[in-house]
Design a protein around this motif. Structure first.
Motif, short mmCIF file in Angstrom:
data_model
loop_
_atom_site.label_atom_id
_atom_site.label_comp_id
_atom_site.label_asym_id
_atom_site.label_seq_id
_atom_site.Cartn_x
_atom_site.Cartn_y
_atom_site.Cartn_z
N ILE A 132 33.68 84.05 64.10
CA ILE A 132 33.76 82.57 64.59
C ILE A 132 33.50 82.82 66.10
CG2 ILE A 132 35.07 80.65 65.08
CD1 ILE A 132 34.31 80.68 62.30
N ALA A 154 32.39 77.89 69.11
CA ALA A 154 32.93 77.43 67.71
C ALA A 154 34.36 77.28 67.84
CB ALA A 154 32.45 78.15 66.57
N ALA A 155 35.06 78.18 68.61
CA ALA A 155 36.44 78.05 68.35
C ALA A 155 37.07 77.12 69.18
CB ALA A 155 37.14 79.31 68.70
N SER A 200 35.56 73.96 70.18
CA SER A 200 34.72 72.66 70.07
C SER A 200 34.83 72.14 68.59
CB SER A 200 33.29 73.03 70.37
OG SER A 200 32.55 71.54 70.50
N GLY A 201 35.09 70.81 68.47
CA GLY A 201 35.06 70.19 67.15
C GLY A 201 36.22 70.93 66.14
N MET A 235 36.97 73.32 63.22
CA MET A 235 36.77 74.67 62.75
C MET A 235 37.81 75.23 61.59
SD MET A 235 37.40 78.15 62.70
CE MET A 235 38.43 78.49 64.00
N ASP A 243 38.22 78.50 59.02
CA ASP A 243 37.61 79.80 58.71
C ASP A 243 38.50 80.25 57.49
OD1 ASP A 243 35.52 82.09 59.57
OD2 ASP A 243 37.47 83.18 59.28
N THR A 290 35.03 77.42 54.81
CA THR A 290 34.79 77.85 56.22
C THR A 290 33.64 76.76 56.45
OG1 THR A 290 34.85 80.14 55.96
CG2 THR A 290 33.20 79.53 57.46
N HIS A 296 32.45 74.42 60.28
CA HIS A 296 32.25 73.93 61.71
C HIS A 296 31.65 72.53 61.88
CE1 HIS A 296 31.06 74.63 66.07
NE2 HIS A 296 32.18 74.18 65.93
N THR A 347 31.03 69.26 64.05
CA THR A 347 31.00 68.88 65.41
C THR A 347 30.00 67.42 65.59
OG1 THR A 347 28.84 69.81 65.74
CG2 THR A 347 30.75 71.25 66.34
N ARG A 361 41.35 75.22 63.57
CA ARG A 361 41.33 74.71 64.85
C ARG A 361 40.79 73.15 65.05
NH1 ARG A 361 44.49 78.14 64.32
NH2 ARG A 361 44.71 80.46 65.46
N ASP A 372 39.28 71.61 68.38
CA ASP A 372 39.26 71.80 69.69
C ASP A 372 39.90 72.88 70.19
OD1 ASP A 372 37.49 69.64 69.53
OD2 ASP A 372 38.88 68.40 70.55
#
Length: 252
Positions: free
Chosen positions: A8, A12-13, A15-16, A18, A20, A36, A38, A40, A73, A75
């Motif tokens: 990651i 990526a960690a 924004s948006g 996430m 995993d 998994t 992501h 955005t 996560r 953001d």
């Protein structure tokens, strides 16, 4: 906050939305299996039939449940542990407004979220009254929430979420149980919002205009892409299942 897995990226960690390798087990059953993702895009849809895991996924993203394994996560924040930080990042509109409304009057309900953000009681109430006036609903302020119609309670919950100005809003079957005029009113309001909207539904029409659609089945993502690609396949599979009389067996 635990370190993120190496696959990651830092961007990526932060924004948006996430996930995993996120897994959720409830009552001994694996409901979500090592997801998994992501996310955005500004408009995201998640479709699936009842029992597919989509509502559990919404609760996981919202921090209402924590994963058994893996990472979630929003953001860059862990929604299950950083509740205060997540308030500014994420709002949720439940399918049933009665699961969301806590206070006896409309203005108290609207002020509650602002109090959670650190506003004083007087400031929160003043902001709530100003928001009602801007909506042409000043007369709602002291009204008992119990006297509002289903559609009005749903709109109240939306107002409460918007007043907190989250960057992302989760929508759980946002049009369920609403008459057509109320659906149209809320759909127009949602379409005009600048926030990222993630809509979870069993109705493909509700997410036909999104940027990205995920189809979840048995806790796994079976398709992920543009609505024009994912939704016809979803409809075809739902039609195939419907032709099988698959609900005749009793639960064990």
């Amino acid at each position: 906050m635990s370190a993120l897995p190496s696959r990651i990226s830092g961007r990526a960690a932060s924004s948006g939305i996430m996930l995993d390798r996120a897994r959720v087990t409830l009552s001994g059953h694996v409901i979500l299996q090592d997801l998994t993702l992501h996310l955005t895009e500004q408009r995201i849809g998640i479709v699936g039939r009842n029992g597919s895991g989509k509502t559990t996924l919404l609760r996981l993203i919202a921090g209402l449940i924590a994963p058994d394994a893996g990472i979630v996560r929003i953001d860059g924040l862990d929604p299950a542990t950083d509740r205060k930080g997540t308030l500014a990042a994420l709002g949720i509109l439940f399918q049933n407004p009665d699961h969301q409304i806590l206070f006896p009057t409309v203005e108290e309900e609207l002020a509650f979220g602002l109090r959670q953000l650190g506003r004083s009681q007087s400031e929160a109430l003043a902001t709530a009254r100003a928001a009602l006036a801007a909506e042409g609903r000043s007369h709602w302020g002291l009204a008992p929430t119990s006297t509002l119609s289903q559609g009005q309670r749903h709109y109240l919950c939306l107002m409460a979420v918007l007043m907190m100005e989250p960057r992302t809003i989760l929508l759980d079957e946002p049009f369920a149980g609403l008459d057509l005029p109320t659906q149209d009113r809320i759909a127009r309001r949602l379409a005009a919002l600048p926030q990222r909207l993630l809509t979870i539904t069993h109705d493909p029409a509700a997410v036909a205009d999104t940027d990205r659609v995920l189809w979840i089945e048995a806790g796994r993502i079976v398709a992920d892409g543009a609505p024009a690609t994912v939704l016809p396949a979803f409809r075809a599979e739902m039609a195939r299942i419907g032709e099988r009389d698959a609900d005749t067996d009793l639960a064990g």
